[in-house]
Design a protein around this motif. Structure first.
Motif, PDB file in Angstrom:
ATOM      1  N   PHE A 156       1.063  -0.953  -0.064  1.00 38.55           N
ATOM      2  CA  PHE A 156      -0.142  -0.177  -0.206  1.00 38.55           C
ATOM      3  C   PHE A 156       0.640   0.794   0.142  1.00 38.55           C
ATOM      4  O   PHE A 156       0.499   2.083  -0.754  1.00 38.55           O
ATOM      5  CB  PHE A 156      -1.034  -0.148   1.190  1.00 38.55           C
ATOM      6  N   ARG A 157       1.592   1.244   1.095  1.00 43.47           N
ATOM      7  CA  ARG A 157       2.416   3.178   1.404  1.00 43.47           C
ATOM      8  C   ARG A 157       3.650   2.385  -0.013  1.00 43.47           C
ATOM      9  O   ARG A 157       3.356   3.825  -1.098  1.00 43.47           O
ATOM     10  CB  ARG A 157       3.850   2.197   1.824  1.00 43.47           C
ATOM     11  N   GLU A 158       3.658   1.723  -1.033  1.00 46.92           N
ATOM     12  CA  GLU A 158       4.324   1.744  -2.437  1.00 46.92           C
ATOM     13  C   GLU A 158       3.825   1.886  -3.435  1.00 46.92           C
ATOM     14  O   GLU A 158       4.359   3.670  -3.977  1.00 46.92           O
ATOM     15  CB  GLU A 158       5.675   0.380  -2.650  1.00 46.92           C
ATOM     16  N   ILE A 159       2.172   1.998  -3.393  1.00 42.56           N
ATOM     17  CA  ILE A 159       1.390   1.972  -4.487  1.00 42.56           C
ATOM     18  C   ILE A 159       1.037   3.046  -4.709  1.00 42.56           C
ATOM     19  O   ILE A 159       1.637   4.050  -5.144  1.00 42.56           O
ATOM     20  CB  ILE A 159       0.910   0.883  -4.361  1.00 42.56           C
ATOM     21  N   VAL A 160       0.511   3.861  -3.033  1.00 43.75           N
ATOM     22  CA  VAL A 160       0.042   4.961  -3.202  1.00 43.75           C
ATOM     23  C   VAL A 160       1.438   5.913  -2.897  1.00 43.75           C
ATOM     24  O   VAL A 160       1.412   7.442  -3.474  1.00 43.75           O
ATOM     25  CB  VAL A 160      -0.352   4.733  -1.513  1.00 43.75           C
ATOM     26  N   GLY A 161       2.490   5.811  -2.131  1.00 47.37           N
ATOM     27  CA  GLY A 161       3.535   6.945  -2.056  1.00 47.37           C
ATOM     28  C   GLY A 161       4.191   7.316  -3.255  1.00 47.37           C
ATOM     29  O   GLY A 161       4.593   8.410  -3.425  1.00 47.37           O
ATOM     30  N   SER A 162       5.100   6.288  -3.817  1.00 48.30           N
ATOM     31  CA  SER A 162       5.974   6.516  -5.277  1.00 48.30           C
ATOM     32  C   SER A 162       5.003   5.858  -6.468  1.00 48.30           C
ATOM     33  O   SER A 162       5.679   6.261  -7.686  1.00 48.30           O
ATOM     34  CB  SER A 162       6.720   5.755  -4.802  1.00 48.30           C
ATOM     35  N   GLY A 163       3.581   5.059  -6.061  1.00 47.96           N
ATOM     36  CA  GLY A 163       3.126   5.229  -7.706  1.00 47.96           C
ATOM     37  C   GLY A 163       3.181   3.966  -8.747  1.00 47.96           C
ATOM     38  O   GLY A 163       3.142   4.163  -9.413  1.00 47.96           O
ATOM     39  N   GLN A 164       4.480   2.881  -8.201  1.00 49.66           N
ATOM     40  CA  GLN A 164       4.508   2.042  -7.990  1.00 49.66           C
ATOM     41  C   GLN A 164       4.495   0.730  -7.385  1.00 49.66           C
ATOM     42  O   GLN A 164       4.936   1.124  -6.661  1.00 49.66           O
ATOM     43  CB  GLN A 164       5.759   2.302  -9.279  1.00 49.66           C
ATOM     44  N   LEU A 165       4.600  -0.219  -8.188  1.00 51.37           N
ATOM     45  CA  LEU A 165       5.049  -1.301  -7.226  1.00 51.37           C
ATOM     46  C   LEU A 165       6.400  -2.052  -8.075  1.00 51.37           C
ATOM     47  O   LEU A 165       5.804  -2.972  -8.893  1.00 51.37           O
ATOM     48  CB  LEU A 165       3.041  -2.487  -6.836  1.00 51.37           C
ATOM     49  N   GLN A 166       7.371  -2.410  -7.806  1.00 51.91           N
ATOM     50  CA  GLN A 166       8.260  -3.472  -8.026  1.00 51.91           C
ATOM     51  C   GLN A 166       8.673  -4.867  -7.798  1.00 51.91           C
ATOM     52  O   GLN A 166       8.692  -4.370  -6.457  1.00 51.91           O
ATOM     53  CB  GLN A 166       9.424  -2.201  -8.457  1.00 51.91           C
ATOM     54  N   PHE A 167       9.429  -5.471  -8.198  1.00 51.61           N
ATOM     55  CA  PHE A 167       9.581  -6.554  -8.005  1.00 51.61           C
ATOM     56  C   PHE A 167      10.585  -7.361  -7.979  1.00 51.61           C
ATOM     57  O   PHE A 167      10.413  -6.668  -9.481  1.00 51.61           O
ATOM     58  CB  PHE A 167       7.791  -7.833  -7.288  1.00 51.61           C
ATOM     59  N   LEU A 168      11.419  -7.579  -7.706  1.00 45.68           N
ATOM     60  CA  LEU A 168      13.016  -7.973  -8.767  1.00 45.68           C
ATOM     61  C   LEU A 168      13.088  -7.485  -9.304  1.00 45.68           C
ATOM     62  O   LEU A 168      13.644  -7.880 -10.415  1.00 45.68           O
ATOM     63  CB  LEU A 168      12.615  -9.494  -8.645  1.00 45.68           C
ATOM     64  N   GLY A 169      13.616  -6.144  -9.462  1.00 48.02           N
ATOM     65  CA  GLY A 169      13.434  -5.140 -10.803  1.00 48.02           C
ATOM     66  C   GLY A 169      12.126  -5.298 -11.744  1.00 48.02           C
ATOM     67  O   GLY A 169      12.426  -4.516 -12.341  1.00 48.02           O
ATOM     68  N   ASN A 170      11.815  -5.613 -11.725  1.00 45.60           N
ATOM     69  CA  ASN A 170      10.293  -5.576 -12.217  1.00 45.60           C
ATOM     70  C   ASN A 170       9.022  -5.041 -12.089  1.00 45.60           C
ATOM     71  O   ASN A 170       8.934  -4.930 -11.344  1.00 45.60           O
ATOM     72  CB  ASN A 170       9.808  -7.012 -12.783  1.00 45.60           C
ATOM     73  N   THR A 171       8.485  -3.882 -12.559  1.00 46.25           N
ATOM     74  CA  THR A 171       7.346  -2.998 -12.474  1.00 46.25           C
ATOM     75  C   THR A 171       6.120  -3.885 -12.736  1.00 46.25           C
ATOM     76  O   THR A 171       5.741  -4.835 -13.918  1.00 46.25           O
ATOM     77  CB  THR A 171       7.153  -1.468 -12.524  1.00 46.25           C
ATOM     78  N   LEU A 172       5.909  -4.106 -11.315  1.00 44.40           N
ATOM     79  CA  LEU A 172       3.934  -5.150 -11.335  1.00 44.40           C
ATOM     80  C   LEU A 172       3.005  -3.937 -11.750  1.00 44.40           C
ATOM     81  O   LEU A 172       2.429  -3.823 -12.629  1.00 44.40           O
ATOM     82  CB  LEU A 172       4.001  -5.618 -10.370  1.00 44.40           C
ATOM     83  N   ILE A 173       3.140  -3.070 -11.397  1.00 39.59           N
ATOM     84  CA  ILE A 173       2.168  -1.689 -11.131  1.00 39.59           C
ATOM     85  C   ILE A 173       2.600  -0.756 -10.958  1.00 39.59           C
ATOM     86  O   ILE A 173       3.662  -0.547 -10.760  1.00 39.59           O
ATOM     87  CB  ILE A 173       1.244  -2.067  -9.410  1.00 39.59           C
ATOM     88  N   SER A 174       2.259   0.365 -12.201  1.00 39.37           N
ATOM     89  CA  SER A 174       1.871   1.817 -12.377  1.00 39.37           C
ATOM     90  C   SER A 174       2.053   2.735 -12.287  1.00 39.37           C
ATOM     91  O   SER A 174       0.794   1.686 -13.414  1.00 39.37           O
ATOM     92  CB  SER A 174       3.659   1.562 -13.453  1.00 39.37           C
ATOM     93  N   LEU A 175       1.182   3.803 -11.636  1.00 41.33           N
ATOM     94  CA  LEU A 175       0.493   4.704 -11.776  1.00 41.33           C
ATOM     95  C   LEU A 175       0.384   5.443 -12.590  1.00 41.33           C
ATOM     96  O   LEU A 175       2.178   5.769 -12.913  1.00 41.33           O
ATOM     97  CB  LEU A 175       0.242   4.794 -10.550  1.00 41.33           C
ATOM     98  N   PRO A 176      -0.558   6.272 -13.727  1.00 44.34           N
ATOM     99  CA  PRO A 176      -0.042   7.067 -14.182  1.00 44.34           C
ATOM    100  C   PRO A 176       1.121   8.286 -13.816  1.00 44.34           C
ATOM    101  O   PRO A 176       0.818   8.704 -12.654  1.00 44.34           O
ATOM    102  CB  PRO A 176      -0.964   7.818 -14.744  1.00 44.34           C
ATOM    103  N   SER A 177       1.791   8.744 -14.972  1.00 45.13           N
ATOM    104  CA  SER A 177       3.157   9.422 -14.332  1.00 45.13           C
ATOM    105  C   SER A 177       2.865  10.850 -14.271  1.00 45.13           C
ATOM    106  O   SER A 177       3.455  11.617 -13.194  1.00 45.13           O
ATOM    107  CB  SER A 177       3.651  10.235 -15.828  1.00 45.13           C
TER     108      SER A 177
END
Lengths: 197, 225
Positions: free
Chosen positions: B148-169
């Motif tokens: 939750f903190r990563e998605i809301v705070g930095s707008g994306q979700l990364q795992f082992l170098g892959n971006t799983l979720i990315s909110l619009p820029s």
């Protein structure tokens, strides 16, 4: 569970046995992971060096005497290492690893300088700045890029004209101190004839 | 087996170390800014908890009461050091992010707490259930908080170098989510959700609501007055 009346001897013995077994286990793990850890460290360091000096793959550490000189020149900023950037057997410049103080401890960074003292790249190895605020010094690509092209001769005045990041004052200033220290190291090594050896 | 299952699921829900027992929160709030880091922190805690629980339960009959705490700490510290070295060797990027919080698992209340409260009084087999349940309960909550903190705070979700979720820029997350106050606020909501879930679980299994915690003089039976 345990017997209610334990002699001192029993207590000592049980702790000693547990400690001995634990020590053996740790020694084993250490032996297994030792090589990999040092390989990872070297790799991380080389990666940072390469990032700071685009196009160069070979770096040679300078003598410890030169390192002492470099540390003296950098003043309060710790110098972790000074490397010669080597291309085709010839030195083309320097990479200086420094650790200026940011907001959350030292910012480990490498500054690449060519023979004429121009900054060719800045890369950050590790830092502990606040996510979302101080960490912008890495996340905003434009911030570290503006140091590129600075000339050692005029850096002292020019570096003050660069933009700092709002909300990351201490971290930005830390990065700036790092570049300033690297420039000071370059000037010192230049004076002592480091490039010609 | 049913006892084993009960112990295991208690760790996830009714006795979740983070949301019900509320121990080991310091590291939790600190490392939950990135999902990836929090996930590996959870794995590290599961490993340390299970292994130290097993060993402590195994030697509990030979452990003199008076020196049990030093023995627990030596066992726990050994497993933490093993995790520390292994992470440094195999996942250096994550080790760099977690930093001091990996060695600090030694003094994490969850591990010593379970050793003292559970493993020291129960069989090896049940202690495995407790370690797994508590560890998984920890991992789920910290991963949830971090995601939750990563998605809301930095707008994306990364795992082992892959971006799983990315909110619009154009999305610029509120920084507070990534700082400690935000962590406390979000964690509060997670605690609330856990307690609502626990209430439903208890109602389903027909277990009575626990009496509201008695603190201060009322909770102690030391003196009868």
């Amino acid at each position: 569970m345990a017997s209610r009346t334990t002699s001192t001897m029993q207590m000592i013995l049980s702790v000693v046995i547990v400690c001995a077994v634990a020590a053996a286990g740790l020694a084993l793990t250490y032996a297994v992971t030792k090589d990999r850890i040092s390989a990872q460290d070297r790799e991380a360091q080389l990666k940072a060096l390469k990032l700071s000096y685009p196009g160069v793959d070979e770096f040679e550490s300078v003598s410890s005497d030169a390192l002492t000189l470099a540390q003296r020149a950098a003043g309060e900023v710790p110098v972790y290492g000074v490397y010669k950037a080597v291309e085709n057997g010839q030195q083309v410049g320097w990479a200086v690893m420094v650790g200026p103080r940011g907001y959350g401890g030292p910012i480990r960074m490498v500054v690449g300088l060519d023979r004429d003292g121009k900054v060719v790249g800045v890369s950050i190895v590790s830092m502990n700045e606040t996510p979302g605020l101080g960490s912008q010094i890495v996340e905003r690509a434009s911030f570290l890029k503006q140091f590129v092209g600075l000339d050692a001769a005029t850096a002292e005045a020019d570096i003050k004209k660069l933009d700092m990041i709002t909300g990351a004052t201490k971290s930005s200033r830390g990065a700036r101190h790092g570049v300033e220290a690297a420039v000071a190291v370059y000037l010192e090594l230049q004076k002592s004839g480091g490039t010609t050896e | 087996m049913s006892e084993w299952r009960r112990v295991f699921f208690d760790g996830l829900s009714l006795e979740n170390p983070l949301t019900v027992l509320m121990i080991g929160l310091c590291a939790t709030l600190a490392v939950s800014t990135k999902f990836e880091g929090a996930f590996f922190m959870g794995i590290a805690v599961i490993f340390v908890l299970v292994m130290s629980n097993i060993l402590i339960a195994a030697v509990r009959k030979f452990t003199p009461d008076e020196v049990r705490i030093p023995i627990f700490i030596v066992i726990i510290a050994s497993f933490v050091t093993i995790v520390d070295l292994s992470m440094k060797a195999f996942v250096p990027a994550i080790y760099l992010f977690l930093g001091v919080w990996v060695p600090l698992i030694v003094v994490n209340c969850i591990v010593l707490g379970r050793a003292e409260a559970f493993a020291y009084h129960n069989s090896v087999w049940l202690s495995v259930a407790d370690g797994l349940g508590m560890g998984l309960g920890y991992t789920i909550i910290i991963a949830l908080l971090a995601a939750f903190r990563e998605i809301v705070g930095s707008g994306q979700l990364q795992f082992l170098g892959n971006t799983l979720i990315s909110l619009p820029s154009w999305y610029a997350g509120p920084n507070i989510v990534l700082l400690f106050p935000g962590a406390f606020i979000i964690f509060g909501f997670i605690i609330g959700a856990q307690h609502a879930l626990n209430r439903r679980l208890r109602a389903k299994s027909g277990k009575p609501e626990p009496a509201p915690a008695q603190t201060g003089c009322g909770g102690c039976t030391g003196c009868t007055k």
